[in-house]
Design an enzyme around this catalytic site. Structure first.
Site, PDB file in Angstrom:
ATOM      1  N   ARG A  82      -4.609  11.094   3.542  1.00 37.42           N
ATOM      2  CA  ARG A  82      -3.751  12.273   3.715  1.00 37.42           C
ATOM      3  C   ARG A  82      -2.629  11.901   2.556  1.00 37.42           C
ATOM      4  NH1 ARG A  82       0.772  11.850   5.988  1.00 37.42           N
ATOM      5  NH2 ARG A  82       0.836  13.902   6.753  1.00 37.42           N
TER       6      ARG A  82
ATOM      7  N   VAL B 125       8.123   7.328  16.352  1.00 37.58           N
ATOM      8  CA  VAL B 125       7.700   7.846  15.164  1.00 37.58           C
ATOM      9  C   VAL B 125       6.430   8.794  15.252  1.00 37.58           C
ATOM     10  CG1 VAL B 125       7.120   7.549  12.869  1.00 37.58           C
ATOM     11  CG2 VAL B 125       8.990   6.064  13.992  1.00 37.58           C
TER      12      VAL B 125
ATOM     13  N   LYS C 259       0.946  -1.321   0.057  1.00 39.64           N
ATOM     14  CA  LYS C 259       0.050   0.227  -0.083  1.00 39.64           C
ATOM     15  C   LYS C 259       0.757   1.113  -0.002  1.00 39.64           C
ATOM     16  CE  LYS C 259      -1.691   1.653   4.075  1.00 39.64           C
ATOM     17  NZ  LYS C 259      -1.437   2.973   4.355  1.00 39.64           N
TER      18      LYS C 259
ATOM     19  N   ILE D 189       2.907  18.464   7.529  1.00 36.53           N
ATOM     20  CA  ILE D 189       3.620  18.569   6.541  1.00 36.53           C
ATOM     21  C   ILE D 189       4.777  19.330   6.320  1.00 36.53           C
ATOM     22  CG2 ILE D 189       2.259  16.844   4.914  1.00 36.53           C
ATOM     23  CD1 ILE D 189       1.427  19.526   3.641  1.00 36.53           C
ATOM     24  N   ASP D 190       5.256  19.983   7.489  1.00 41.33           N
ATOM     25  CA  ASP D 190       6.169  21.140   7.601  1.00 41.33           C
ATOM     26  C   ASP D 190       7.440  20.719   7.075  1.00 41.33           C
ATOM     27  OD1 ASP D 190       6.341  19.359   9.705  1.00 41.33           O
ATOM     28  OD2 ASP D 190       7.879  20.668  10.590  1.00 41.33           O
TER      29      ASP D 190
ATOM     30  N   CYS E   2      -4.761  12.580  11.872  1.00 45.91           N
ATOM     31  CA  CYS E   2      -5.650  11.483  11.993  1.00 45.91           C
ATOM     32  C   CYS E   2      -5.392  10.948  13.597  1.00 45.91           C
ATOM     33  CB  CYS E   2      -5.209  10.523  10.843  1.00 45.91           C
ATOM     34  SG  CYS E   2      -3.525   9.513  11.258  1.00 45.91           S
TER      35      CYS E   2
ATOM     36  N   ASP F 139       4.650   0.661  11.979  1.00 44.80           N
ATOM     37  CA  ASP F 139       3.508   0.032  11.181  1.00 44.80           C
ATOM     38  C   ASP F 139       3.481  -1.579  11.946  1.00 44.80           C
ATOM     39  OD1 ASP F 139       3.525   1.712   8.178  1.00 44.80           O
ATOM     40  OD2 ASP F 139       2.972   2.222  10.106  1.00 44.80           O
TER      41      ASP F 139
HETATM   42  C1  EPZ Z   1       4.298   7.035   5.867  1.00 46.70           C
HETATM   43  O1  EPZ Z   1       3.434   7.962   6.453  1.00 46.70           O
HETATM   44  C2  EPZ Z   1       3.128   5.876   5.875  1.00 46.70           C
HETATM   45  N1  EPZ Z   1       2.253   5.964   5.321  1.00 46.70           N
HETATM   46  C3  EPZ Z   1       2.924   5.364   7.321  1.00 46.70           C
HETATM   47  O2  EPZ Z   1       2.062   4.186   7.214  1.00 46.70           O
HETATM   48  C4  EPZ Z   1       4.108   4.803   8.127  1.00 46.70           C
HETATM   49  O3  EPZ Z   1       3.696   4.669   9.659  1.00 46.70           O
HETATM   50  C5  EPZ Z   1       5.357   6.134   8.253  1.00 46.70           C
HETATM   51  O4  EPZ Z   1       5.268   6.534   6.816  1.00 46.70           O
HETATM   52  C6  EPZ Z   1       6.477   6.053   8.767  1.00 46.70           C
HETATM   53  O5  EPZ Z   1       6.859   4.728   8.085  1.00 46.70           O
HETATM   54  C7  EPZ Z   1       2.372   6.147   3.775  1.00 46.70           C
HETATM   55  O6  EPZ Z   1       3.371   5.654   3.076  1.00 46.70           O
HETATM   56  C8  EPZ Z   1       0.993   6.256   3.046  1.00 46.70           C
HETATM   57  P1  EPZ Z   1       6.408  10.247   7.821  1.00 46.70           P
HETATM   58  P2  EPZ Z   1       4.092   9.214   6.591  1.00 46.70           P
HETATM   59  O7  EPZ Z   1       6.456  11.421   7.087  1.00 46.70           O
HETATM   60  O8  EPZ Z   1       4.821   9.702   5.303  1.00 46.70           O
HETATM   61  C9  EPZ Z   1       6.263  13.479  11.284  1.00 46.70           C
HETATM   62  C10 EPZ Z   1       0.093   2.688   7.648  1.00 46.70           C
HETATM   63  O9  EPZ Z   1      -0.381   2.108   8.823  1.00 46.70           O
HETATM   64  N2  EPZ Z   1       6.204  14.478  10.206  1.00 46.70           N
HETATM   65  O10 EPZ Z   1       7.887   9.337   7.990  1.00 46.70           O
HETATM   66  O11 EPZ Z   1       3.198  10.328   6.825  1.00 46.70           O
HETATM   67  C11 EPZ Z   1       4.649  12.696  11.224  1.00 46.70           C
HETATM   68  O12 EPZ Z   1       3.784  13.569  11.779  1.00 46.70           O
HETATM   69  C12 EPZ Z   1       0.618   4.012   7.825  1.00 46.70           C
HETATM   70  O13 EPZ Z   1       0.389   2.002   6.580  1.00 46.70           O
HETATM   71  C13 EPZ Z   1       6.222  15.774  10.527  1.00 46.70           C
HETATM   72  O14 EPZ Z   1       6.235  16.247  11.585  1.00 46.70           O
HETATM   73  O15 EPZ Z   1       5.109   9.307   7.634  1.00 46.70           O
HETATM   74  C14 EPZ Z   1       5.035  11.339  12.054  1.00 46.70           C
HETATM   75  O16 EPZ Z   1       4.943  11.834  13.476  1.00 46.70           O
HETATM   76  C15 EPZ Z   1       0.347   4.879   9.051  1.00 46.70           C
HETATM   77  N3  EPZ Z   1       6.442  16.855   9.516  1.00 46.70           N
HETATM   78  C16 EPZ Z   1       6.651  11.368  11.608  1.00 46.70           C
HETATM   79  O17 EPZ Z   1       7.250  12.527  11.162  1.00 46.70           O
HETATM   80  C17 EPZ Z   1       6.362  16.306   8.103  1.00 46.70           C
HETATM   81  O18 EPZ Z   1       6.344  17.427   7.301  1.00 46.70           O
HETATM   82  C18 EPZ Z   1       7.030  10.328  10.511  1.00 46.70           C
HETATM   83  O19 EPZ Z   1       6.159  10.852   9.411  1.00 46.70           O
HETATM   84  C19 EPZ Z   1       6.407  14.910   8.030  1.00 46.70           C
HETATM   85  C20 EPZ Z   1       6.301  13.990   8.856  1.00 46.70           C
END
Ligand code: EPZ
Length: 424
Positions: free
Chosen positions: A93, A328, A22, A124-125, A117, A306
């Site tokens: 998202r 995370v 996915k 997305i900063d 969520c 995950d």
């Molecule tokens: C991806 O989310 C996955 N989703 C998530 O899977 C997965 O848990 C995550 O990566 C970590 O591996 C998809 O690929 C669709 P991040 P993503 O950017 O890209 C913070 C599932 O169950 N952050 O690595 O959103 C964020 O809030 C889902 O399949 C910022 O603060 O993950 C989080 O706390 C859940 N600012 C952490 O970083 C930003 O600009 C990691 O986020 C970006 C992220």
């Protein structure tokens, strides 16, 4: 209201094949925006999130032919819009993954601000900061992000504060046509990042270092459509392996690379679980009590967040206590309170879950807190005494294709049932 009902205590053994990932398929679909023409994606999971991403692409003018439930032909030659509306971003998202491709193709994009969520703020900063370094200007108004690169995208070095998967993906896609070279430092290293880089390179991009902390993208002038097979879903695989580990008899999971679950499998072995790794499969079984084992979630190759919920379910039945630390997401322990309704003994202290193993679970009504937590509750129901009824199963359908059918094929006594809506 549709629920999943599972009766505990039945033999659980056999073979199951997982789908494409996915968390790769959604980004590969977005990347087709940058290669006008027909890209064919195979091994695509037939899940709700893929259907939503299909709506996002159609909304901007793409045409999608569903060749079969696992093969999509995406024609992006007719993409004319660069706007993704709130109702689609609110549904998923991951729609923000079109930000980089739209900037690459049109030099501008309007994407609704993704809501949080239940596992965290999901900001997305880092996406925005990184893209600004490449010459993108942002304005947020009326809940929409207006992005534009009036002077075109220019390569630069971007160092991420955290190895964000989404930020790495958007920056990689936004850099494909940028002038000069872009370097992403502290990049995410997940196998899904490598799959996206492979697709882009097959399309004509020049990306090196994907899978390492430093990714380099040399700008090119155009990409061409290709045919690409989505990498196997390591998290779906890990979920079924955790279930086999829980129930004890041999379960073989095919269609993924065990290397993509490196630390998870090592931790499973520390927990007293037996494994036999193949090139695209893994067999799991257990003939001794579960050993309490501390877990820390981290970006790949660290322990994946995950897989945290599924592992909490296992550790809740270990002989002793241990600590799970979630590094995370800020709110990804909601499974604990639902497991407690089944008899688990878990104390949450900030980013730590102190898990005191108990002898067993008792079936009851529980509610899926999110995608992986929902899967973990069904997993708990496999071993619980009596029947477990899991509600809010739309979370599960977002990321697991044929979840009930696959578990039933392994011997689970499980079904989807339509219950009258709860009246308060
Ligand atoms: C991806 O989310 C996955 N989703 C998530 O899977 C997965 O848990 C995550 O990566 C970590 O591996 C998809 O690929 C669709 P991040 P993503 O950017 O890209 C913070 C599932 O169950 N952050 O690595 O959103 C964020 O809030 C889902 O399949 C910022 O603060 O993950 C989080 O706390 C859940 N600012 C952490 O970083 C930003 O600009 C990691 O986020 C970006 C992220």
């Amino acid at each position: 209201m549709e629920v999943i009902q599972v009766e505990g205590g039945h033999r659980f053994t056999g073979e199951v094949r997982v789908e494409g990932a996915k968390n790769s398929a959604l980004k590969l679909m977005a990347a087709t925006i940058m290669a006008p023409g027909v890209t064919t994606l195979t091994n695509v999971p037939n899940i709700a999130d893929v259907h939503v991403m299909g709506k996002v692409l159609k909304n901007i003018g793409a045409e999608i032919e569903v060749v079969n439930e696992h093969e999509l032909r995406i024609d992006t030659s007719g993409v004319t819009s660069w706007e993704t509306p709130y109702h689609l971003v609110a549904q998923m998202r991951a729609s923000t993954a079109v930000l980089g491709p739209l900037l690459s193709r049109f030099g501008k994009a309007i994407v609704a601000m993704p809501g949080g969520c239940n596992i965290g703020a999901r900001k997305i900063d880092m996406h925005i900061l990184g893209l600004e370094a490449l010459g993108v200007e942002f304005e947020v108004k009326h809940g929409n992000i207006h992005a534009s690169a009036p002077h075109g995208l220019v390569g630069d070095t971007v160092t991420l504060n955290f190895a964000s998967v989404g930020a790495t993906e958007n920056l990689m896609m936004a850099s494909v046509f940028a002038k000069g070279v872009t370097t992403i430092d502290n990049a995410a290293r997940e196998p899904e990042i490598v799959d996206l880089a492979n697709l882009l390179n097959e399309m004509g991009a020049k990306i090196s270092g994907a899978g390492s902390p430093v990714i380099e993208i040399e700008g090119v002038s155009e990409l061409h459509p290709v045919t690409h097979r989505v990498v196997g879903d390591r998290i779906e695989a890990g979920t079924f392996l955790a279930m086999g580990a829980l129930m004890g008899e041999p379960v073989t999971v095919r269609g993924f690379a065990p290397l993509h679950l490196g630390l998870v499998l090592k931790k499973f072995e520390q927990m007293g679980i037996s494994l036999e790794r193949g090139s695209d499969s893994c067999t799991v079984w257990r003939d001794r009590p579960l050993v309490p084992t501390d877990i820390q979630t981290l970006p790949f190759p660290g322990f994946p967040t995950d897989m945290q919920a599924q592992t909490m379910c296992l550790l809740a039945l270990a002989k002793g206590s241990c600590v799970i630390t979630e590094n995370v997401f800020e709110n990804r322990f909601m499974l604990a309170s639902e497991l407690q309704r089944m008899g688990a003994d878990i104390v949450i202290e900030g980013h730590h879950a102190i898990v005191h193993g108990v002898d067993g679970f008792s079936g009851t009504q529980v509610r899926s807190p999110d995608l992986r937590g929902g899967a973990a509750l069904v997993m708990a129901g496999l071993i619980a005494d009596g029947v477990t009824t899991v509600s809010d199963i739309y979370h599960i359908d977002r990321g697991y294709e044929g979840f009930v059918e696959k578990l039933a094929s392994l011997g689970a006594r499980i079904r989807r049932v339509e219950l009258p809506d709860e009246t308060d």
